[in-house]
Write a protein that holds these residues in place. Structure first.
Motif, PDB file in Angstrom:
ATOM      1  N   LEU A  81       5.368  45.260 -27.029  1.00 14.07           N
ATOM      2  CA  LEU A  81       5.914  44.401 -25.980  1.00 14.07           C
ATOM      3  C   LEU A  81       7.436  44.489 -25.917  1.00 14.07           C
ATOM      4  O   LEU A  81       8.019  44.464 -24.839  1.00 14.07           O
ATOM      5  CB  LEU A  81       5.480  42.945 -26.195  1.00 14.07           C
ATOM      6  N   GLU A  82       8.069  44.606 -27.078  1.00 15.17           N
ATOM      7  CA  GLU A  82       9.532  44.687 -27.127  1.00 15.17           C
ATOM      8  C   GLU A  82      10.070  45.986 -26.539  1.00 15.17           C
ATOM      9  O   GLU A  82      11.242  46.067 -26.183  1.00 15.17           O
ATOM     10  CB  GLU A  82      10.032  44.494 -28.551  1.00 15.17           C
ATOM     11  N   GLU A  83       9.227  47.004 -26.432  1.00 12.64           N
ATOM     12  CA  GLU A  83       9.657  48.276 -25.853  1.00 12.64           C
ATOM     13  C   GLU A  83       9.693  48.243 -24.322  1.00 12.64           C
ATOM     14  O   GLU A  83      10.291  49.108 -23.705  1.00 12.64           O
ATOM     15  CB  GLU A  83       8.739  49.408 -26.328  1.00 12.64           C
ATOM     16  N   PHE A  84       9.052  47.227 -23.720  1.00 12.04           N
ATOM     17  CA  PHE A  84       9.092  47.097 -22.267  1.00 12.04           C
ATOM     18  C   PHE A  84      10.506  46.749 -21.814  1.00 12.04           C
ATOM     19  O   PHE A  84      11.191  45.975 -22.475  1.00 12.04           O
ATOM     20  CB  PHE A  84       8.190  45.957 -21.786  1.00 12.04           C
ATOM     21  N   ASN A  85      10.902  47.290 -20.670  1.00 11.29           N
ATOM     22  CA  ASN A  85      12.131  46.780 -20.073  1.00 11.29           C
ATOM     23  C   ASN A  85      11.765  45.466 -19.379  1.00 11.29           C
ATOM     24  O   ASN A  85      10.595  45.095 -19.302  1.00 11.29           O
ATOM     25  CB  ASN A  85      12.784  47.805 -19.129  1.00 11.29           C
ATOM     26  N   THR A  86      12.756  44.758 -18.864  1.00 17.29           N
ATOM     27  CA  THR A  86      12.522  43.435 -18.282  1.00 17.29           C
ATOM     28  C   THR A  86      11.507  43.476 -17.148  1.00 17.29           C
ATOM     29  O   THR A  86      10.594  42.645 -17.081  1.00 17.29           O
ATOM     30  CB  THR A  86      13.847  42.832 -17.771  1.00 17.29           C
ATOM     31  N   GLU A  87      11.630  44.446 -16.272  1.00 19.66           N
ATOM     32  CA  GLU A  87      10.726  44.556 -15.128  1.00 19.66           C
ATOM     33  C   GLU A  87       9.286  44.816 -15.580  1.00 19.66           C
ATOM     34  O   GLU A  87       8.344  44.200 -15.084  1.00 19.66           O
ATOM     35  CB  GLU A  87      11.194  45.677 -14.199  1.00 19.66           C
ATOM     36  N   GLU A  88       9.104  45.739 -16.534  1.00 18.36           N
ATOM     37  CA  GLU A  88       7.768  46.058 -17.050  1.00 18.36           C
ATOM     38  C   GLU A  88       7.153  44.836 -17.737  1.00 18.36           C
ATOM     39  O   GLU A  88       5.972  44.551 -17.571  1.00 18.36           O
ATOM     40  CB  GLU A  88       7.835  47.213 -18.043  1.00 18.36           C
ATOM     41  N   TYR A  89       7.982  44.133 -18.516  1.00 32.90           N
ATOM     42  CA  TYR A  89       7.534  42.952 -19.245  1.00 32.90           C
ATOM     43  C   TYR A  89       7.038  41.888 -18.276  1.00 32.90           C
ATOM     44  O   TYR A  89       5.952  41.331 -18.449  1.00 32.90           O
ATOM     45  CB  TYR A  89       8.698  42.420 -20.094  1.00 32.90           C
ATOM     46  N   GLU A  90       7.827  41.616 -17.233  1.00 29.01           N
ATOM     47  CA  GLU A  90       7.452  40.608 -16.243  1.00 29.01           C
ATOM     48  C   GLU A  90       6.191  41.011 -15.482  1.00 29.01           C
ATOM     49  O   GLU A  90       5.312  40.177 -15.236  1.00 29.01           O
ATOM     50  CB  GLU A  90       8.606  40.360 -15.281  1.00 29.01           C
ATOM     51  N   GLU A  91       6.086  42.282 -15.120  1.00 29.38           N
ATOM     52  CA  GLU A  91       4.895  42.762 -14.408  1.00 29.38           C
ATOM     53  C   GLU A  91       3.653  42.620 -15.281  1.00 29.38           C
ATOM     54  O   GLU A  91       2.607  42.147 -14.829  1.00 29.38           O
ATOM     55  CB  GLU A  91       5.073  44.224 -14.000  1.00 29.38           C
ATOM     56  N   PHE A  92       3.766  43.026 -16.547  1.00 27.61           N
ATOM     57  CA  PHE A  92       2.647  42.951 -17.476  1.00 27.61           C
ATOM     58  C   PHE A  92       2.174  41.506 -17.621  1.00 27.61           C
ATOM     59  O   PHE A  92       0.987  41.209 -17.478  1.00 27.61           O
ATOM     60  CB  PHE A  92       3.042  43.531 -18.839  1.00 27.61           C
ATOM     61  N   PHE A  93       3.109  40.585 -17.890  1.00 27.89           N
ATOM     62  CA  PHE A  93       2.709  39.205 -18.117  1.00 27.89           C
ATOM     63  C   PHE A  93       2.268  38.492 -16.840  1.00 27.89           C
ATOM     64  O   PHE A  93       1.472  37.557 -16.902  1.00 27.89           O
ATOM     65  CB  PHE A  93       3.773  38.424 -18.893  1.00 27.89           C
ATOM     66  N   CYS A  94       2.724  38.948 -15.715  1.00 28.41           N
ATOM     67  CA  CYS A  94       2.224  38.414 -14.441  1.00 28.41           C
ATOM     68  C   CYS A  94       0.732  38.739 -14.320  1.00 28.41           C
ATOM     69  O   CYS A  94      -0.088  37.883 -13.946  1.00 28.41           O
ATOM     70  CB  CYS A  94       3.010  39.013 -13.283  1.00 28.41           C
ATOM     71  N   LYS A  95       0.364  39.952 -14.675  1.00 27.43           N
ATOM     72  CA  LYS A  95      -1.040  40.369 -14.629  1.00 27.43           C
ATOM     73  C   LYS A  95      -1.859  39.662 -15.709  1.00 27.43           C
ATOM     74  O   LYS A  95      -3.006  39.271 -15.477  1.00 27.43           O
ATOM     75  CB  LYS A  95      -1.145  41.882 -14.769  1.00 27.43           C
ATOM     76  N   VAL A  96      -1.267  39.478 -16.886  1.00 28.43           N
ATOM     77  CA  VAL A  96      -1.947  38.756 -17.961  1.00 28.43           C
ATOM     78  C   VAL A  96      -2.226  37.319 -17.518  1.00 28.43           C
ATOM     79  O   VAL A  96      -3.334  36.804 -17.720  1.00 28.43           O
ATOM     80  CB  VAL A  96      -1.114  38.782 -19.269  1.00 28.43           C
ATOM     81  N   GLU A  97      -1.238  36.676 -16.901  1.00 32.81           N
ATOM     82  CA  GLU A  97      -1.425  35.303 -16.442  1.00 32.81           C
ATOM     83  C   GLU A  97      -2.522  35.198 -15.385  1.00 32.81           C
ATOM     84  O   GLU A  97      -3.257  34.205 -15.343  1.00 32.81           O
ATOM     85  CB  GLU A  97      -0.109  34.737 -15.921  1.00 32.81           C
ATOM     86  N   GLU A  98      -2.661  36.227 -14.579  1.00 27.84           N
ATOM     87  CA  GLU A  98      -3.738  36.257 -13.588  1.00 27.84           C
ATOM     88  C   GLU A  98      -5.101  36.212 -14.289  1.00 27.84           C
ATOM     89  O   GLU A  98      -6.004  35.475 -13.887  1.00 27.84           O
ATOM     90  CB  GLU A  98      -3.612  37.534 -12.747  1.00 27.84           C
ATOM     91  N   ILE A  99      -5.237  36.990 -15.357  1.00 23.91           N
ATOM     92  CA  ILE A  99      -6.491  37.002 -16.119  1.00 23.91           C
ATOM     93  C   ILE A  99      -6.691  35.662 -16.820  1.00 23.91           C
ATOM     94  O   ILE A  99      -7.800  35.124 -16.837  1.00 23.91           O
ATOM     95  CB  ILE A  99      -6.514  38.179 -17.122  1.00 23.91           C
ATOM     96  N   VAL A 100      -5.622  35.118 -17.415  1.00 19.77           N
ATOM     97  CA  VAL A 100      -5.711  33.823 -18.107  1.00 19.77           C
ATOM     98  C   VAL A 100      -6.253  32.760 -17.155  1.00 19.77           C
ATOM     99  O   VAL A 100      -7.166  32.011 -17.513  1.00 19.77           O
ATOM    100  CB  VAL A 100      -4.333  33.402 -18.673  1.00 19.77           C
ATOM    101  N   GLU A 101      -5.715  32.705 -15.969  1.00 23.50           N
ATOM    102  CA  GLU A 101      -6.167  31.703 -15.002  1.00 23.50           C
ATOM    103  C   GLU A 101      -7.625  31.915 -14.616  1.00 23.50           C
ATOM    104  O   GLU A 101      -8.361  30.952 -14.398  1.00 23.50           O
ATOM    105  CB  GLU A 101      -5.261  31.708 -13.778  1.00 23.50           C
TER     106      GLU A 101
END
Length: 99
Positions: free
Chosen positions: A45-65
């Motif tokens: 996760l720390e290797e992601f740049n800011t944009e990749e990190y935000e995109e990844f967690f946006c998709k993760v939050e979609e699954i969480v919901e």
């Protein structure tokens, strides 16, 4: 290059985020503490740049919901949640999963 996770790592990430989401739902605020991820996952996760990190967690939050409603307290809920996470992750997070 986008970091790739195993489906088990994706399940770990999403289950940790479900716990965070549940805490927010129960107490009405987000925890001040960061969500804990095991070191191998955190390193990726720390290797992601800011944009990749935000995109990844946006998709993760979609699954969480989507899967949060399955969390009922029943004994076999964990298997149902893991199964649903796997199906959704293979669709929504496909580019982040090791094939």
């Amino acid at each position: 290059m986008i970091n790739k996770f195993t489906i088990n790592e994706i399940i770990i990430i999403i289950m940790a985020m479900i716990e965070e989401f549940e805490s927010k739902e129960m107490f009405g605020y987000e925890s001040e503490e960061e969500v804990y991820f095991p070191k191998p996952i955190n390193d990726k996760l720390e290797e992601f740049n800011t944009e990749e990190y935000e995109e990844f967690f946006c998709k993760v939050e979609e699954i969480v919901e989507d899967v949060y409603s399955l969390k009922s307290g029943e004994l076999n809920e964990l298997n149902a949640i893991h199964e649903e996470i796997s199906m959704l992750a293979n669709d929504i997070l496909k580019k982040y999963i090791i094939e």
